[in-house]
Scaffold this active site. Structure first.
Site, PDB file in Angstrom:
ATOM      1  N   ARG A   4      -3.589 -46.001 -49.609  1.00 32.29           N
ATOM      2  CA  ARG A   4      -2.256 -46.254 -50.168  1.00 32.29           C
ATOM      3  C   ARG A   4      -2.260 -46.385 -51.689  1.00 32.29           C
ATOM      4  O   ARG A   4      -1.202 -46.341 -52.324  1.00 32.29           O
ATOM      5  CB  ARG A   4      -1.672 -47.516 -49.534  1.00 32.29           C
ATOM      6  CG  ARG A   4      -1.273 -47.315 -48.066  1.00 32.29           C
ATOM      7  CD  ARG A   4      -1.001 -48.643 -47.380  1.00 32.29           C
ATOM      8  NE  ARG A   4       0.034 -49.409 -48.052  1.00 32.29           N
ATOM      9  CZ  ARG A   4       0.277 -50.699 -47.820  1.00 32.29           C
ATOM     10  NH1 ARG A   4      -0.465 -51.355 -46.928  1.00 32.29           N
ATOM     11  NH2 ARG A   4       1.221 -51.331 -48.460  1.00 32.29           N
ATOM     12  N   LYS A  47     -10.746 -48.301 -54.202  1.00 32.02           N
ATOM     13  CA  LYS A  47      -9.758 -49.363 -54.363  1.00 32.02           C
ATOM     14  C   LYS A  47     -10.307 -50.579 -55.090  1.00 32.02           C
ATOM     15  O   LYS A  47      -9.648 -51.144 -55.981  1.00 32.02           O
ATOM     16  CB  LYS A  47      -9.202 -49.774 -52.999  1.00 32.02           C
ATOM     17  CG  LYS A  47      -8.178 -50.900 -53.093  1.00 32.02           C
ATOM     18  CD  LYS A  47      -7.485 -51.174 -51.786  1.00 32.02           C
ATOM     19  CE  LYS A  47      -8.410 -51.721 -50.718  1.00 32.02           C
ATOM     20  NZ  LYS A  47      -7.662 -52.187 -49.535  1.00 32.02           N
ATOM     21  N   ASP A  97     -11.095 -56.716 -52.095  1.00 40.78           N
ATOM     22  CA  ASP A  97      -9.763 -56.395 -52.621  1.00 40.78           C
ATOM     23  C   ASP A  97      -8.839 -57.613 -52.621  1.00 40.78           C
ATOM     24  O   ASP A  97      -7.627 -57.473 -52.752  1.00 40.78           O
ATOM     25  CB  ASP A  97      -9.126 -55.249 -51.824  1.00 40.78           C
ATOM     26  CG  ASP A  97      -8.931 -55.592 -50.352  1.00 40.78           C
ATOM     27  OD1 ASP A  97      -9.378 -56.676 -49.919  1.00 40.78           O
ATOM     28  OD2 ASP A  97      -8.341 -54.762 -49.625  1.00 40.78           O
ATOM     29  N   ASN A 103      -8.950 -57.219-105.752  1.00 43.79           N
ATOM     30  CA  ASN A 103      -7.665 -56.591-105.441  1.00 43.79           C
ATOM     31  C   ASN A 103      -7.934 -55.110-105.217  1.00 43.79           C
ATOM     32  O   ASN A 103      -8.296 -54.392-106.156  1.00 43.79           O
ATOM     33  CB  ASN A 103      -6.680 -56.803-106.598  1.00 43.79           C
ATOM     34  CG  ASN A 103      -5.265 -56.411-106.192  1.00 43.79           C
ATOM     35  OD1 ASN A 103      -5.067 -55.458-105.447  1.00 43.79           O
ATOM     36  ND2 ASN A 103      -4.286 -57.141-106.703  1.00 43.79           N
ATOM     37  N   ALA A 151      -3.589 -49.734-103.190  1.00 42.55           N
ATOM     38  CA  ALA A 151      -2.999 -48.901-102.144  1.00 42.55           C
ATOM     39  C   ALA A 151      -3.575 -47.496-102.192  1.00 42.55           C
ATOM     40  O   ALA A 151      -3.775 -46.916-103.260  1.00 42.55           O
ATOM     41  CB  ALA A 151      -1.487 -48.854-102.308  1.00 42.55           C
TER      42      ALA A 151
END
Length: 461
Positions: free
Chosen positions: A15, A22, A102, A382, A385
């Site tokens: 299932r 499973k 399970d 620092n 960017a």
């Protein structure tokens, strides 16, 4: 008393509609079977035996561990047939605890109750009272009452309408005297609707021999729920996560919404921790006092010190090396910390900044669109960017050393191996290939040219 633990993990799980066995489907980041095995770690067992069948090689490889023994059930002819395969591996004359691979959320205390009640003398069944026990074997007690001695278990498919009306179901877990169990399973028959060997038929054998048969009720439904479909797996996941969320809140953690939290490992929290919605914690994660986690963060294998703030949409993945975030650090939003990132106190890592295998000392900042890989960064640096450490030459990784108080301008490339001395400045847009001495300004970019009278090309029609 010798204790054997047998875990049944041979089923296909039709299932689940999956090629994966499973018991290897995951709940909270671990396989169902691993949950059960981890629970047994605290029990004083002489033998731990896993019965495999469907996908046996895959299952065994996934959970292999020292002192863990595997036996195979080929073909799968019922629960009784499964235990028949394990009989040669059972040790001593004490107790055998039988669990299901399970059914992942059974607690050690419940397992210990079964073993204690068995004591090597009684057959003990773990039962549960349900409003709808469809699919469960029914507990038949003497006199038809709810507290008399257990006389039998009738499988749902074999039960009469009156028996199906019984609310007490058998969970599939039991503890049995080992010697008697060996004898009983050797006498099993497959004369039933399914043509299988039912382990539950040993109840009638115990009754016939005068062996006490006890029913021990599980503390709650969640501990004994099994997984047979993706729907059931999802339901159990939410039950498990809700339980963990409640434990955190009881300990003082503020959760914006306990229904939107996933813990797939171990999360340790200090005092006054706040966690916003849709956060996922995996592996080993610790959050110090006053840590705040913004919404939609994923944090795996990390130590985050007191007062740190992890802004929204941050991804932290320590893998095996781990990640450390210092006190008062500010991370994100949209930041990524990879294995080996070690950030000191008050470090700032801003949006779209990635840090990998790098150490940043107190107060260092990389606030925008940058990459730091295989680097050592001093205090108060620092980092501009768009700047990156070019740490890979196509074959090997190299380190970048950046001293304290260095200022790296925007859009710089630092080609490792390289050292930038304390207090140095790197002009924006520079590609740095040679060491920079302390206090120096280094600029490495083409000279700007301005051409007057230039006409932009036009599109031909």
């Amino acid at each position: 008393m010798a204790l054997n633990i047998v875990i049944m993990a041979a089923g296909k799980g039709t299932r689940m509609k999956s090629a994966l066995p499973k018991v290897l489907h995951k709940l909270a980041g671990r396989s169902l079977l691993q949950h059960v095995l981890s629970m047994t770690d605290g029990l004083p067992a002489q033998r731990r035996i896993v019965i495999t069948g469907h996908g046996a090689e895959q299952v065994e490889a996934a959970v292999a561990a020292p002192a863990l023994q595997f036996v195979r059930q080929m073909p799968q002819l019922g629960t009784g047939h499964a235990i028949q395969q394990a009989v040669p591996a059972l040790e001593g004359e004490g107790c055998t605890l039988i669990l299901n691979g399970d059914v992942p959320l059974i607690k050690p205390a419940t397992a210990q109750r079964l073993v204690a009640a068995c004591g090597g003398q009684a057959l003990v069944l773990l039962t549960i009272h349900l409003e709808d026990p469809t699919g469960y074997g029914r507990i038949i007690r003497e006199g038809g009452g709810s507290d008399g001695p257990v006389q039998a278990i009738v499988e749902h498919k074999d039960a009469t309408p009156a028996q199906r009306a019984i609310a007490e179901g058998y969970t599939g877990m039991m503890a049995a005297p080992t010697g008697a169990l060996k004898r009983w399973v050797s006498q099993l028959s497959n004369n039933n609707v399914q043509g299988e060997y039912y382990l539950t038929d040993i109840v009638a054998m115990a009754v016939a021999e005068g062996v006490p048969v006890l029913g021990v009720a599980a503390p709650n439904e969640t501990e004994v729920l099994g997984v047979n479909s993706p729907v059931q797996l999802a339901d159990l996941e939410r039950r498990f996560q809700r339980e963990q969320a409640l434990d955190l809140m009881e300990a003082g953690v503020r959760l914006a919404d306990p229904a939107r939290l996933d813990i797939r490992g171990q999360l340790r929290c200090g005092q006054d921790v706040e966690i916003d919605v849709n956060c996922v914690f995996e592996g080993q994660v610790s959050l110090g006092d006053g840590v705040r986690i913004g919404a939609n963060c994923v944090i795996r294998n990390a130590e985050i010190a007191a007062g740190a703030r992890i802004h929204e949409f941050t991804h932290i993945d320590g893998e095996k090396l781990g990640v450390k975030v210092g006190e008062g650090a500010l991370i994100g939003p949209f930041a990524r910390l990879r294995p080996g990132a070690d950030l000191g106190a008050e470090v700032h890592i801003g949006n779209f900044v990635e840090v990998k295998n790098s150490t940043l000392a107190r107060g260092a900042k990389a606030n925008h669109l940058a990459y730091l890989g295989d680097a050592t960064v001093g205090e108060r640096v620092n980092y501009g960017a768009g700047s990156i450490t070019a740490n890979y030459d196509g074959a090997n990784k190299h380190r970048t050393e950046i001293g304290a108080d260095v200022h790296v301008g925007s859009n710089c490339v630092l080609i490792a191996p390289i050292t930038i001395g304390a207090g140095a400045t790197i002009g924006g847009g520079s590609t740095i290939t040679k060491p920079v001495a302390s206090g120096e300004l280094s600029v490495a970019r083409g000279k700007q040219l301005s051409i007057s009278g230039w006409t932009r090309p036009t599109k031909k029609r």
